[in-house]
Design a protein around this motif. Structure first.
Motif, PDB file in Angstrom:
ATOM      1  N   ILE A 197      45.265  66.724 146.630  1.00  0.00           N
ATOM      2  CA  ILE A 197      46.014  65.907 147.608  1.00  0.00           C
ATOM      3  C   ILE A 197      47.462  65.915 147.141  1.00  0.00           C
ATOM      4  O   ILE A 197      47.844  65.189 146.227  1.00  0.00           O
ATOM      5  CB  ILE A 197      45.455  64.481 147.687  1.00  0.00           C
ATOM      6  CG1 ILE A 197      43.950  64.497 147.961  1.00  0.00           C
ATOM      7  CG2 ILE A 197      46.180  63.681 148.779  1.00  0.00           C
ATOM      8  CD1 ILE A 197      43.297  63.129 147.921  1.00  0.00           C
ATOM      9  N   ASN A 198      48.279  66.752 147.754  1.00  0.00           N
ATOM     10  CA  ASN A 198      49.611  66.992 147.187  1.00  0.00           C
ATOM     11  C   ASN A 198      50.717  66.172 147.850  1.00  0.00           C
ATOM     12  O   ASN A 198      50.529  65.546 148.896  1.00  0.00           O
ATOM     13  CB  ASN A 198      49.939  68.493 147.250  1.00  0.00           C
ATOM     14  CG  ASN A 198      50.019  69.010 148.672  1.00  0.00           C
ATOM     15  OD1 ASN A 198      50.821  68.544 149.476  1.00  0.00           O
ATOM     16  ND2 ASN A 198      49.183  70.000 148.997  1.00  0.00           N
ATOM     17  N   GLY A 199      51.862  66.211 147.197  1.00  0.00           N
ATOM     18  CA  GLY A 199      52.997  65.412 147.641  1.00  0.00           C
ATOM     19  C   GLY A 199      53.556  65.818 148.980  1.00  0.00           C
ATOM     20  O   GLY A 199      54.022  64.971 149.760  1.00  0.00           O
ATOM     21  N   ASP A 200      53.531  67.109 149.295  1.00  0.00           N
ATOM     22  CA  ASP A 200      54.083  67.576 150.567  1.00  0.00           C
ATOM     23  C   ASP A 200      53.317  67.000 151.755  1.00  0.00           C
ATOM     24  O   ASP A 200      53.917  66.550 152.737  1.00  0.00           O
ATOM     25  CB  ASP A 200      54.056  69.107 150.624  1.00  0.00           C
ATOM     26  CG  ASP A 200      55.088  69.732 149.698  1.00  0.00           C
ATOM     27  OD1 ASP A 200      56.010  69.016 149.277  1.00  0.00           O
ATOM     28  OD2 ASP A 200      54.958  70.935 149.402  1.00  0.00           O
ATOM     29  N   GLU A 201      51.975  67.023 151.652  1.00  0.00           N
ATOM     30  CA  GLU A 201      51.215  66.508 152.788  1.00  0.00           C
ATOM     31  C   GLU A 201      51.314  64.984 152.866  1.00  0.00           C
ATOM     32  O   GLU A 201      51.309  64.416 153.968  1.00  0.00           O
ATOM     33  CB  GLU A 201      49.762  66.971 152.738  1.00  0.00           C
ATOM     34  CG  GLU A 201      48.964  66.547 151.546  1.00  0.00           C
ATOM     35  CD  GLU A 201      47.638  67.300 151.465  1.00  0.00           C
ATOM     36  OE1 GLU A 201      47.277  68.002 152.430  1.00  0.00           O
ATOM     37  OE2 GLU A 201      46.959  67.186 150.428  1.00  0.00           O
ATOM     38  N   LEU A 202      51.448  64.318 151.723  1.00  0.00           N
ATOM     39  CA  LEU A 202      51.657  62.877 151.765  1.00  0.00           C
ATOM     40  C   LEU A 202      52.984  62.555 152.445  1.00  0.00           C
ATOM     41  O   LEU A 202      53.056  61.663 153.306  1.00  0.00           O
ATOM     42  CB  LEU A 202      51.640  62.290 150.353  1.00  0.00           C
ATOM     43  CG  LEU A 202      51.932  60.789 150.290  1.00  0.00           C
ATOM     44  CD1 LEU A 202      50.765  59.984 150.826  1.00  0.00           C
ATOM     45  CD2 LEU A 202      52.247  60.352 148.859  1.00  0.00           C
ATOM     46  N   ALA A 203      54.034  63.280 152.076  1.00  0.00           N
ATOM     47  CA  ALA A 203      55.347  63.042 152.674  1.00  0.00           C
ATOM     48  C   ALA A 203      55.327  63.290 154.176  1.00  0.00           C
ATOM     49  O   ALA A 203      55.926  62.538 154.963  1.00  0.00           O
ATOM     50  CB  ALA A 203      56.387  63.937 151.996  1.00  0.00           C
ATOM     51  N   GLU A 204      54.611  64.343 154.592  1.00  0.00           N
ATOM     52  CA  GLU A 204      54.518  64.647 156.027  1.00  0.00           C
ATOM     53  C   GLU A 204      53.748  63.558 156.773  1.00  0.00           C
ATOM     54  O   GLU A 204      54.132  63.137 157.872  1.00  0.00           O
ATOM     55  CB  GLU A 204      53.836  66.007 156.217  1.00  0.00           C
ATOM     56  CG  GLU A 204      53.609  66.417 157.667  1.00  0.00           C
ATOM     57  CD  GLU A 204      54.903  66.533 158.480  1.00  0.00           C
ATOM     58  OE1 GLU A 204      54.816  66.533 159.725  1.00  0.00           O
ATOM     59  OE2 GLU A 204      55.989  66.625 157.874  1.00  0.00           O
ATOM     60  N   GLN A 205      52.669  63.093 156.182  1.00  0.00           N
ATOM     61  CA  GLN A 205      51.888  62.023 156.813  1.00  0.00           C
ATOM     62  C   GLN A 205      52.716  60.735 156.908  1.00  0.00           C
ATOM     63  O   GLN A 205      52.682  60.034 157.923  1.00  0.00           O
ATOM     64  CB  GLN A 205      50.608  61.760 156.004  1.00  0.00           C
ATOM     65  CG  GLN A 205      49.587  62.873 156.068  1.00  0.00           C
ATOM     66  CD  GLN A 205      48.670  62.748 157.266  1.00  0.00           C
ATOM     67  OE1 GLN A 205      49.027  62.165 158.292  1.00  0.00           O
ATOM     68  NE2 GLN A 205      47.486  63.312 157.157  1.00  0.00           N
ATOM     69  N   ALA A 206      53.454  60.450 155.848  1.00  0.00           N
ATOM     70  CA  ALA A 206      54.299  59.256 155.866  1.00  0.00           C
ATOM     71  C   ALA A 206      55.379  59.375 156.935  1.00  0.00           C
ATOM     72  O   ALA A 206      55.712  58.401 157.629  1.00  0.00           O
ATOM     73  CB  ALA A 206      54.930  59.044 154.494  1.00  0.00           C
ATOM     74  N   ARG A 207      55.928  60.582 157.106  1.00  0.00           N
ATOM     75  CA  ARG A 207      56.976  60.798 158.103  1.00  0.00           C
ATOM     76  C   ARG A 207      56.449  60.606 159.514  1.00  0.00           C
ATOM     77  O   ARG A 207      57.135  60.031 160.376  1.00  0.00           O
ATOM     78  CB  ARG A 207      57.552  62.206 157.956  1.00  0.00           C
ATOM     79  CG  ARG A 207      58.740  62.508 158.866  1.00  0.00           C
ATOM     80  CD  ARG A 207      59.154  63.961 158.791  1.00  0.00           C
ATOM     81  NE  ARG A 207      58.131  64.847 159.345  1.00  0.00           N
ATOM     82  CZ  ARG A 207      57.951  65.036 160.659  1.00  0.00           C
ATOM     83  NH1 ARG A 207      58.716  64.402 161.541  1.00  0.00           N
ATOM     84  NH2 ARG A 207      57.013  65.862 161.086  1.00  0.00           N
ATOM     85  N   THR A 208      55.232  61.077 159.759  1.00  0.00           N
ATOM     86  CA  THR A 208      54.670  61.009 161.114  1.00  0.00           C
ATOM     87  C   THR A 208      53.941  59.695 161.391  1.00  0.00           C
ATOM     88  O   THR A 208      53.528  59.455 162.531  1.00  0.00           O
ATOM     89  CB  THR A 208      53.713  62.187 161.362  1.00  0.00           C
ATOM     90  OG1 THR A 208      52.695  62.196 160.349  1.00  0.00           O
ATOM     91  CG2 THR A 208      54.466  63.510 161.323  1.00  0.00           C
TER      92      THR A 208
END
Length: 339
Positions: A197-208
């Motif tokens: 569960i990486n930082g990029d997908e967390l950041a994208e989920q947080a953005r959306t």
């Protein structure tokens, strides 16, 4: 229930062929009563396994429950190190795991010989082991910790003593960051599911999902990213929560947002949705499923109850040493949740 048992197939992927319907659930309950057994299920288990269990929770809470319940047999629906921990804390009881092949990539990331060699490099250090370790490693440990009390455990150690923290590198990094301890050495182990569960997908989920709260397990590879998002102000800090699985349940009841993004193994969503049915819980990574946890199938549980398989054994001396490392953790006053 011969008709149900005839459906059990011991194939390469595990015990299959049984549907978890009302007939199955009734037979599981009947057999458990006949065996004088308590069924414990970890938060990452299949929903149907969680729903038929007597108790659901994290590994340490369940192991402590195993020691307290009156039943003489414990059916531990989880992975092997968890059943070992239950046996360590309840040596007089029979502990069964529905499929002894259910291992753990994190527990397997450090062996006893590796820990002995590491200790030899730092002979005066205090060894702190996460509870997600084998019985052998616990026996070589000075004090155990959980994800919710790891900071307190490390903070309780003389600041002049070096600390060897194992096996999870992400939890270790979180503890080192919070305590600011410079003399802390961290083993490079990881849970393959949480690390994915990486930082990029967390950041994208947080953005959306800008109005959501974030529940992040400290074993996750994205834990640092979650704190970074909060620190730089791109996501409100009061909506970012680094939590153990037990802590997630409590925080779910106090959540102020209508949606929560959850960074941990997806089995956790079942208990969160039961704890707070009015909240939309969504996985940060919906592929974060542990195949070892999912080896405890309805068929495997049925087989376990019918045949009394698979029994978990821990050497008596090893169990006594491991029990000491767990009890020293409890003695600091915050035994915390499990993983």
């Amino acid at each position: 229930m011969p008709a149900l048992m005839e459906q059990v197939v011991d194939g390469p992927e595990g015990y299959e062929g049984v549907q978890a319907g009302p007939e199955w659930a009734a037979e599981v309950r009947r057999l458990a009563k006949a065996r004088n057994a308590t069924i414990l299920a970890h938060n990452y288990q299949l929903p149907e396994i969680q729903d038929v269990a007597d108790h659901v929770g994290d590994s340490l809470a369940l192991s402590r429950m195993a020691a307290e319940v009156p039943e003489e047999t414990i059916i531990f629906c989880g992975v092997h190190f968890m059943a070992e921990t239950a046996k360590i804390l309840s040596p007089e009881k029979t502990v069964l795991i529905p499929d002894q092949r259910a291992g753990c990539s994190l527990a397997d990331s450090i062996k006893g010989d590796e820990l002995r060699a590491w200790r030899a490099e730092f002979p005066d250090a205090v060894v702190v082991s996460y509870v997600n370790t084998t019985a052998e490693v616990k026996a070589l440990t000075d004090i155990c910790c959980t994800s919710s009390n790891a900071v307190d455990v490390v903070a309780s150690i003389d600041p002049e003593r070096e600390v060897l923290f194992l096996p999870d590198q992400f939890l270790g990094a979180h503890v080192k960051r919070v305590t600011g301890r410079a003399n802390m050495h961290i083993w490079a182990g990881e849970c393959h599911v949480h690390a994915g569960i990486n930082g990029d997908e967390l950041a994208e989920q947080a953005r959306t999902h800008p109005d959501a709260e974030l529940f992040v397990h400290p074993e996750c590879g994205c834990a640092t990213s979650a704190l970074y998002l909060a620190g730089e102000g791109s996501f409100p800090a009061d909506r970012v929560h680094i939590l153990s699985t037990g802590g997630m349940i409590e925080q779910a009841k106090a959540a102020k947002s209508s949606q929560v993004l959850v960074a941990t193994e997806i089995g956790m969503l079942h208990q969160l949705r039961k704890a707070a049915p009015g909240i939309d819980f969504q996985a940060v990574n919906d592929r974060a499923s542990c195949r070892y946890m999912k080896m405890i199938t309805p068929a495997a549980l049925l087989r376990c109850l019918v045949e009394g398989a698979d029994e978990v054994h821990v050497d008596a001396e090893m169990a006594a040493l491991g029990r000491g490392s767990v009890q020293r953790m409890i003695a600091i006053g915050n035994s915390g949740g499990g993983e």
